[in-house]
Enzyme design. Structure first.
Site, PDB file in Angstrom:
ATOM      1  N   GLU A 191       0.825  -1.212   0.000  1.00 30.04           N
ATOM      2  CA  GLU A 191       0.000   0.000   0.000  1.00 30.04           C
ATOM      3  C   GLU A 191       0.861   1.265   0.000  1.00 30.04           C
ATOM      4  O   GLU A 191       0.810   2.069   0.923  1.00 30.04           O
ATOM      5  CB  GLU A 191      -0.955  -0.019   1.191  1.00 30.04           C
ATOM      6  CG  GLU A 191      -1.899  -1.216   1.142  1.00 30.04           C
ATOM      7  CD  GLU A 191      -2.951  -1.239   2.244  1.00 30.04           C
ATOM      8  OE1 GLU A 191      -2.705  -0.657   3.312  1.00 30.04           O
ATOM      9  OE2 GLU A 191      -4.023  -1.825   2.036  1.00 30.04           O
ATOM     10  N   GLU A 385      -5.270  -8.588  -0.610  1.00 35.06           N
ATOM     11  CA  GLU A 385      -5.888  -8.406   0.709  1.00 35.06           C
ATOM     12  C   GLU A 385      -7.362  -8.143   0.480  1.00 35.06           C
ATOM     13  O   GLU A 385      -7.728  -7.317  -0.370  1.00 35.06           O
ATOM     14  CB  GLU A 385      -5.303  -7.207   1.455  1.00 35.06           C
ATOM     15  CG  GLU A 385      -3.931  -7.423   2.008  1.00 35.06           C
ATOM     16  CD  GLU A 385      -3.472  -6.264   2.894  1.00 35.06           C
ATOM     17  OE1 GLU A 385      -4.330  -5.583   3.518  1.00 35.06           O
ATOM     18  OE2 GLU A 385      -2.258  -6.031   2.950  1.00 35.06           O
TER      19      GLU A 385
HETATM   20  C1  BG6 Z   1      -4.307  -3.114   5.033  1.00 33.98           C
HETATM   21  C2  BG6 Z   1      -2.949  -3.434   5.572  1.00 33.98           C
HETATM   22  O1  BG6 Z   1      -4.401  -1.785   4.781  1.00 33.98           O
HETATM   23  O2  BG6 Z   1      -5.401  -3.326   5.872  1.00 33.98           O
HETATM   24  C3  BG6 Z   1      -2.924  -4.557   6.597  1.00 33.98           C
HETATM   25  O3  BG6 Z   1      -2.058  -3.741   4.524  1.00 33.98           O
HETATM   26  C4  BG6 Z   1      -4.071  -4.361   7.562  1.00 33.98           C
HETATM   27  O4  BG6 Z   1      -1.671  -4.573   7.237  1.00 33.98           O
HETATM   28  C5  BG6 Z   1      -5.383  -4.414   6.786  1.00 33.98           C
HETATM   29  O5  BG6 Z   1      -4.078  -5.247   8.626  1.00 33.98           O
HETATM   30  C6  BG6 Z   1      -6.636  -4.315   7.621  1.00 33.98           C
HETATM   31  O6  BG6 Z   1      -6.581  -3.194   8.442  1.00 33.98           O
HETATM   32  P1  BG6 Z   1      -6.796  -3.295  10.009  1.00 33.98           P
HETATM   33  O7  BG6 Z   1      -6.559  -1.942  10.533  1.00 33.98           O
HETATM   34  O8  BG6 Z   1      -8.196  -3.783  10.192  1.00 33.98           O
HETATM   35  O9  BG6 Z   1      -5.793  -4.299  10.492  1.00 33.98           O
END
Ligand code: BG6
Length: 487
Positions: A191, A385
């Site tokens: 990101e 993701e």
């Molecule tokens: C992404 C990141 O933006 O979102 C991850 O690359 C992160 O590292 C994921 O865990 C979800 O976000 P959060 O704040 O719910 O963990």
């Protein structure tokens, strides 16, 4: 492929990041990273992402002085460091074809400036890759996922200093030399666009260390250094590892106009152009003209060294990856209702439901993103993701999570539609296939996994792993290569 299935060889799997799973923050020679000073804040509203991710010099110094993990959950993660065999076996049982993971830079180079790496760190990752090979799980490795050595942040203001490029290139080359025989797919920066939303987590930039009044310019300068570093290590991976594929990684922040009022449409267009800028540089090898015009208008000057333009142009990426969790709207009305998303505050879309953290659930937005990105870049895509943070309840040792299954099912169906309409989507890794520490809030209770980890926000628990209902559901999706989605 039969009509209901995903393409043959589709890479189904999951994604984790070292700083959110490994733990073992201070053993076997690991140095402190920026993640090790992120604290769990029980009294801060979980929807106030900025309050969670913003960190002052004073807070960092306080964290350095505290050598326990009580308030710093990323120091303990889910103890993947000692559980990795068990966890990889569970992933294999689900049928994973791939696992996206990251290398903790400070496990290899504790301060970032050593000239030779920590052998114990190398040995740890080699064991992981060997085990993955035994289990037939293809690694996708992110070189930088929110875990730069803290010392580089303290001594250089992180990526704001051009010298950090050399440290990163050295680190990446050690990864290529030692892990190249196991790893074909590499991602440079997780990101990369997030540098604007949390400059410390992404790039080790500390407000107090940036020249007064030039904070924004400092962030853009650091981003430029990351672009150059990304191109340089793309070059090196290609040189050193035959058949290697290097990808960029973008937070896809899909934005819709709240209404068809032209001002809403214009603002939305600009938001989406801004969001694409990061992949544009890594795919087309140059800054988009309109971004340069915008920077000029805002009086932001990026210092480019001789040769940077050529490096960016010559070493572009082979494929595009992105995270997708939610979408949001944009409006010209300053009073439009807002809701949080993945470290953003967007305008609320009245047509979409939200998670407990306010993130708007939008499977169709994933299909739209796939079409938009493929049309724009014409390169293979991977979703690296995706998922839904939720509070799970354990009942008699079981975790029933129909909400998670519903979320994934709807997103997978949209992926299939996009593929059928011509998008070259080659893989999918869900975020946090095993529960892990949240990047944004450092909570353990914000769970994404198919596998439950018995640990709470304060680190209490057995750390035993349990299969949720979604574990068996995802296993079936993978085993049938998606055909089960239409059954
Ligand atoms: C992404 C990141 O933006 O979102 C991850 O690359 C992160 O590292 C994921 O865990 C979800 O976000 P959060 O704040 O719910 O963990």
């Amino acid at each position: 492929m039969t009509k209901t299935q995903f393409p043959e060889g589709f890479l189904w799997g999951g994604a984790i990041a070292a700083n959110q799973v490994e733990g073992a923050w201070n053993i076997d020679g690991k140095g402190m990273s920026v993640a090790d000073v992120a604290s769990y804040k029980p009294h801060v509203d979980n929807k106030d992402y900025a309050a969670h991710t913003h960190i002052t010099l004073e807070k960092i110094e306080e964290a350095i002085a505290d050598q326990t993990d009580t308030w710093y959950p990323k120091r303990r993660g889910i103890d993947f460091y000692h559980h990795y065999k068990e966890d990889l076996a569970l992933f294999a049982e689900m049928g994973f074809k791939t696992l996206r993971l990251s290398i903790a830079w400070s496990r290899l180079f504790p301060t970032g400036e050593e000239l030779t790496p920590n052998e114990k760190g190398i040995a740890f990752y080699i064991e992981i890759f060997k085990e993955m090979r035994r289990l037939n799980i293809e690694p996708i490795v992110t070189l930088s996922h929110y875990e730069m050595p803290l010392s580089l942040a303290m001594n250089y203001n992180g990526w704001a200093d051009r010298r950090v490029i050399d440290d990163f290139v050295r680190f990446a080359n050690v990864c290529f030399d030692h892990f190249g025989e196991y790893v074909k797919y590499w991602l440079t920066f997780n990101e990369i666009d997030s540098i604007h939303r949390h400059p410390f987590t992404t790039a080790g930039i500390i407000d107090e260390k940036s020249p007064k009044g030039l904070e924004e310019q400092t962030v853009y300068q650091a981003l430029h250094h990351q672009f150059v570093a990304s191109a340089l290590v793309t070059r090196d991976a290609h040189l050193k590892i035959s058949g290697s594929q290097v990808g960029c990684m973008l937070t896809k922040l899909m934005t819709y106009p709240l209404t068809c009022a032209p001002i809403d449409v214009e603002l939305t267009l600009k938001k989406n152009l801004e969001n694409n800028f990061y992949a544009d540089v890594q795919v087309f090898g140059e800054y988009p003209k309109m971004i340069l015009a915008d920077l000029k208008r805002r009086n932001i000057q990026i210092e480019m060294a001789e040769g940077d333009t050529e490096v960016l142009k010559e070493h572009t990426v082979d494929f595009i990856t992105f995270s997708y969790y939610m979408s949001m709207a944009e409006s010209g009305d300053p009073n439009a209702e807002r809701t949080p998303g993945n470290t953003v505050l967007g305008v609320k879309n009245p047509y979409l439901p939200s998670t407990e953290w306010g993130w708007q659930i939008d499977p169709k937005g994933l299909k739209i993103s796939l079409i938009e990105l493929y049309d724009r870049y014409q390169l293979p895509l991977m979703i690296v993701e995706n998922g839904m943070g939720a509070m799970d309840v354990v009942e008699n040792g079981k975790i029933h999570d129909p909400y998670r299954i519903a979320y994934f099912k709807a997103h997978f169906q949209q992926m299939k539609e996009a593929i059928d309409e011509g998008v070259d989507l080659v893989g999918y890794t869900s975020w946090g296939p095993i529960d892990l520490v949240s990047a944004g809030t450092s909570q353990m209770s914000k769970r994404y996994g198919f596998i439950y980890v018995d640990a709470d926000d304060e680190g209490h628990g057995s750390y035993n792993r349990y299969k949720k209902d979604s574990f068996y559901w995802y296993q079936n999706v993978i085993n049938t290569n998606g055909a089960s989605l239409t059954e």
